[in-house]
Each structure stands twice: as structure tokens, then as C-alpha cells.
Design a protein around this motif. Structure first.
Motif, PDB file in Angstrom:
ATOM      1  N   THR A  35     -69.849  21.421  26.866  1.00 61.55           N
ATOM      2  CA  THR A  35     -69.476  20.355  25.916  1.00 61.55           C
ATOM      3  C   THR A  35     -69.446  18.987  26.586  1.00 61.55           C
ATOM      4  OG1 THR A  35     -67.078  20.576  26.279  1.00 61.55           O
ATOM      5  CG2 THR A  35     -68.049  21.951  24.562  1.00 61.55           C
ATOM      6  N   GLU A  36     -69.235  18.968  27.907  1.00 61.96           N
ATOM      7  CA  GLU A  36     -69.208  17.681  28.621  1.00 61.96           C
ATOM      8  C   GLU A  36     -70.608  17.176  28.929  1.00 61.96           C
ATOM      9  OE1 GLU A  36     -66.375  15.988  29.519  1.00 61.96           O
ATOM     10  OE2 GLU A  36     -64.888  17.497  28.909  1.00 61.96           O
TER      11      GLU A  36
ATOM     12  N   PRO B 158     -74.678  17.963  24.971  1.00 61.28           N
ATOM     13  CA  PRO B 158     -74.264  17.789  23.573  1.00 61.28           C
ATOM     14  C   PRO B 158     -75.100  18.613  22.588  1.00 61.28           C
ATOM     15  CG  PRO B 158     -74.780  15.660  24.607  1.00 61.28           C
ATOM     16  CD  PRO B 158     -74.974  16.700  25.650  1.00 61.28           C
ATOM     17  N   HIS B 159     -76.390  18.667  22.798  1.00 60.68           N
ATOM     18  CA  HIS B 159     -77.214  19.416  21.841  1.00 60.68           C
ATOM     19  C   HIS B 159     -76.890  20.905  21.870  1.00 60.68           C
ATOM     20  CE1 HIS B 159     -81.046  21.529  20.638  1.00 60.68           C
ATOM     21  NE2 HIS B 159     -80.720  20.869  19.549  1.00 60.68           N
TER      22      HIS B 159
ATOM     23  N   THR C  48     -74.101  22.110  22.778  1.00 63.58           N
ATOM     24  CA  THR C  48     -72.775  22.198  22.166  1.00 63.58           C
ATOM     25  C   THR C  48     -72.889  22.325  20.655  1.00 63.58           C
ATOM     26  OG1 THR C  48     -71.835  20.812  23.902  1.00 63.58           O
ATOM     27  CG2 THR C  48     -70.570  21.004  21.857  1.00 63.58           C
ATOM     28  N   ARG C  49     -73.752  21.511  20.057  1.00 63.18           N
ATOM     29  CA  ARG C  49     -73.914  21.580  18.601  1.00 63.18           C
ATOM     30  C   ARG C  49     -74.438  22.943  18.179  1.00 63.18           C
ATOM     31  NH1 ARG C  49     -75.663  16.183  19.618  1.00 63.18           N
ATOM     32  NH2 ARG C  49     -77.869  16.737  19.467  1.00 63.18           N
TER      33      ARG C  49
ATOM     34  N   LEU D 182     -73.869  25.799  19.759  1.00 62.90           N
ATOM     35  CA  LEU D 182     -72.773  26.760  19.867  1.00 62.90           C
ATOM     36  C   LEU D 182     -71.799  26.574  18.704  1.00 62.90           C
ATOM     37  CD1 LEU D 182     -72.187  26.716  23.725  1.00 62.90           C
ATOM     38  CD2 LEU D 182     -73.240  28.536  22.361  1.00 62.90           C
ATOM     39  N   TRP D 183     -71.563  25.328  18.379  1.00 61.24           N
ATOM     40  CA  TRP D 183     -70.740  25.017  17.207  1.00 61.24           C
ATOM     41  C   TRP D 183     -71.366  25.661  15.972  1.00 61.24           C
ATOM     42  CZ3 TRP D 183     -69.045  19.238  16.037  1.00 61.24           C
ATOM     43  CH2 TRP D 183     -68.155  19.213  14.959  1.00 61.24           C
ATOM     44  N   LEU D 184     -72.683  25.497  15.860  1.00 62.03           N
ATOM     45  CA  LEU D 184     -73.412  26.127  14.760  1.00 62.03           C
ATOM     46  C   LEU D 184     -73.151  27.631  14.723  1.00 62.03           C
ATOM     47  CD1 LEU D 184     -75.610  26.338  12.527  1.00 62.03           C
ATOM     48  CD2 LEU D 184     -77.300  26.505  14.362  1.00 62.03           C
TER      49      LEU D 184
END
Lengths: 239, 239
Positions: B114-115, B118-119, B121-122, B124-126
Motif C-alpha cells: 500500500t505504501e 498504489p495500482h 493496492t487497488r 487487492l482492494w478490488l
DNA sequence: CGAGGTCTTGAAGACGATCAACAAACGTGG
DNA sequence: CCACGTTTGTTGATCGTCTTCAAGACCTCG
């Protein structure tokens, strides 16, 4: 007025002043919806997520049979479709249960947050995870409780969620939800909802007149619902 | 062997070679669980998330009444508790439905992602958002369909999810789930599950012997279930 | 004051639960 | 490789929660 989202997130972690500024600055515009209006429709590709500043809304799906299922009830401080940032295409609708004031946060801004503010990103991610935890709890309650316990559980949940954002008064709260909408939430018939509510009243657990719900016996209600607030994750920890 | 998570994510967006390397490098260790073993328990504060490399697992809750509700079935390529990275404290269990091979990804590594990425991270968020979409669909089906349609829907869902990770053969797939577990998933009784499956067989929609499920009439099954794959979000778009 | 939405009540019937028992399949050890 | 115990699947019968249909009461707002 403080941003109600801040209230919600600060229950779970510390927000820096800069993060609060970023959140406030993320709001591109504020609009209102009338009761009964859809704020999101299935098939759409939203370019902004909607944060509920005031009012109640419900996420729901329509089925070919004509039946409707409400899968979440949103209150002040909840994003109604934060997940649309990563999901892109909506597969459900969001309805204003009452007049709603809504802040619009562009996905472009959310994207910038993920590029520059990792901690805030994790908190927004947490927000969608809390949503999922609610869904899971509804599944559990729907699958294991009969209508009476299920209804009691929903009332307990809404009370605690509203308390976090300062929308309760003592043991009462406003809930602008009709019995027909409640039926679509619980997956039971309108007639049965009516009888269940009467039963909850008869047991001395609640009163419910118009949109005013009062919990008269929290312990009894929670016991009937087998309610454990763990799923609300009201835990303040660094994320 | 390719990382099955990569398969799943690449259905929804492009992954750079570096991102794939980061994902592969995120695996700290690999372990196995026997059928019937819990891999996560409620009350725990996990320090790593678990990615299913092989096998089937189920997320479930226990209730005071002794009843059990399964809220998700996981297959190869699914994180069973990615949300524990942001939620911190577990409010449910995860059970190995079959022998499982599991990759452990430390939360510390997720935090670094996450640090710095960013992509990714998105994406994984997805992944957690897809989970929530599944929960919502289960709520819809549970609330609006009777047991027959609900069962048909689950079979359709599992078939498509297994297809994504290459675990189907023609119109068949392995499903190591007993009728008792299916009952806890659908929120109906064991006896009724048995009768529903017989009915699905009788209608010529499926065959199911041991852990081998064959869909004999996809169209008929999907119609009975009012199945619309939109909730699976099998849409390839930049996130 | 009228009209539409919302709530309430009664009665009959369906879906699914529960109880009880047995059959089949599976795994393990002798 | 068979015997046996345990898990899983199957069947029948009875009972209860909830659904559906139908109608009437209440309430709120223009």
C-alpha cells in the motif's frame, strides 16, 4: 459541521489533520435526493462515490420475479458506493429512504489518495471491509434466525451504527423505513413483518411509532437476536 | 506453476511484470491444512493473510444456538481473509473443506504494497470488494429465491468462479462439500438439501455423485436460479 | 375533505423443519 | 482383502413458520 465520515473512521483509527483536510477536500459537490429517488442504478459506471451526509438510504437489487431485496441500509457517514471505485460497474441500485444530502467524491480524487496517502487508503479500504462484514452478519442472521430474531438483530445493529455518528437520543432513533421495505430487507412478507413487530412490542422490547424506534429492553432484544457487536469492528487500532 | 491469484486479478485488469513479481514475493511461507481443520478462528488478530493455492475452504460463523452459517466458499486463487489486513480482529472462522495448500502473506508486506504500489493496492482492494459483491448476491438469492433456485444459483456461481482459475472440465467440477455443509450454506435443513438436489437431478439440470458436479443444462439451471453473472465483475478495466 | 400510502387483521395453504430410521459409501485396521 | 465403525446420503411422517390472498382501518398531506 464535522464530516460524519471522520466520526466513523476515528472510531477505528487516528486520523491526522492533513488526512482530515484531504477527506474534506475530496468532496467535489453536494447534492440532495428526494425520498424514493434512486441515487445509483445497476449497469452504471459511476465516476464518483457518494457519501451520505444526512438521511437514510438502501442498497437493493431487483429480480426478474419482481421481488426486491435490500442488502444494506446506509446512514449518515456511510459511503453508499465506495466500492464502485474499484468495482467500476454497478450491479445494484441505491435508493433514498428519506430526503438525503450527499457528498460526491470523484474517483479521480480517490485514485490520487491511493497514490499519495497510503494510510488514508487503508482506512477507505477498511470502510468497504466494514460493509462486507455487515453483509456477512446479515447472511448469518438470515440463515440461522427466524424472522423475530432477525428483526431484533437489525434493530440492535442500526442502534449501534447510529450511535457512532451521534444520531441516537437515549434509547431511541429515527428509522424512516416502511414495513414493506423492512420486508424486502429481511426477505419475509409484509404481513409477517407486521406481526413480528407487534410481537416485539408485546414482549416489551421496543416501541415503534411512525419513524421513531425506541429500544425498551436492550438486553432482552440482544438476547433474542443473539447479538454480538464484533462484526461492527468498533475497535480503535492503527491500520 | 502460475500464481492462481494472478489468474483471478488478470480477469479484471492488466498486471505489470513487476506487480506479478511483488505478488509472488509476498508469499512468506506455504503450509497445508487437513480437511476439517480451521485455518482462522474468531477473536484472532491475524498477522498474515491466507491465499488458497489449492483446495476448497469455507468462511463460517457459529451461533449460540449451535447452528452454523457458511458465508462464503473459497476456491483456488481466493484470499480467505485478505480483509483481516484492515479489519484486524476476526469475527468468524475459516474451515478447510478439503486438504488445502495455503500461501501466507504477512500484513507487513501488504502494508508495504500500500505504501509503494498504489495500482496493486487497488487490485487487492478490488479483491475484497469482489468478496462483498458475492455476499450481496447471496443475500439477494437467500432473500428472494426458494431453496431450489438458491441451490441452482450457488452451482452456477461456483462453476463460473472455478472456470476462471481453470478448475472446471467441460461442464463438470469437483465440489468437496457435504450435504450438511450445503445446508449450513443455504440456511436450510440437511433433509431439505437432499430433496432439493434430487429435484435438480430429476429436472435433468445437474448430476452430482460424490464430489463431482456436472451441469447438464446450463440454460435451464441459470433460468431456474435467475442467474446474472454481473456480480462476479468479470470485466477487464483499468483500476 | 378526499386520496393514496401505510398499517392491521383473518384465514387457508405451502415450503421447509424436525424427528426418526435406515441405506450406502468410505476409511481403517486386523 | 474383508470386517467393522463412522460418516454421508436417503426416505417417510408430522408439525410450524411464513406466504398469499383479501379486506378493512388509519393516517398524512395536498
Amino acid at each position: 459541521m464535522t464530516n460524519p465520515l471522520t466520526l466513523k473512521l476515528e472510531q477505528r483509527d487516528r486520523l491526522s489533520d492533513e488526512e482530515k483536510r484531504v477527506l474534506d477536500g475530496a468532496i467535489a459537490r453536494i447534492s440532495t435526493y428526494a425520498r424514493g429517488e434512486d441515487m445509483v442504478r445497476e449497469g452504471e459506471w459511476p465516476t464518483e462515490s457518494k457519501l451520505l451526509l444526512e438521511g437514510f438510504s438502501a442498497r437493493y437489487n431487483l429480480r426478474r420475479s419482481g421481488r426486491r431485496q435490500i442488502t444494506a441500509i446506509y446512514v449518515t457517514g456511510d459511503f453508499v458506493d465506495l466500492h464502485s471505485f474499484v468495482i467500476k460497474k454497478m450491479d445494484h441500485r441505491v435508493l433514498a429512504l428519506s430526503p438525503c444530502r450527499v457528498a460526491h467524491v470523484p474517483h479521480e480524487t480517490l485514485r490520487e489518495i491511493t497514490e499519495r496517502h497510503p494510510h488514508l487508503t487503508r482506512l477507505l479500504w477498511l470502510h468497504t471491509a466494514l460493509d462486507a462484514a455487515l453483509h456477512r452478519q446479515w447472511l448469518v442472521t438470515m440463515g440461522t434466525e427466524e424472522a423475530l430474531g432477525q428483526t431484533a438483530h437489525l434493530i440492535c445493529e442500526l442502534f449501534l451504527r447510529l450511535q457512532v455518528v451521534g444520531q441516537t437520543e437515549g434509547t431511541s432513533f429515527r428509522l424512516p423505513v416502511t414495513q414493506a421495505q423492512l420486508a424486502d430487507t429481511l426477505g419475509i412478507s409484509l404481513v409477517h413483518v407486521n406481526r413480528i413487530i407487534q410481537e416485539l412490542r408485546r414482549l416489551g422490547l421496543i416501541s415503534w411509532r411512525g419513524d421513531l424506534v425506541e429500544i425498551k429492553d436492550w438486553k432482552g432484544l440482544a438476547r433474542l437476536a443473539d447479538f454480538d457487536p464484533a462484526f461492527l469492528n468498533l475497535v480503535n487500532k492503527p491500520r
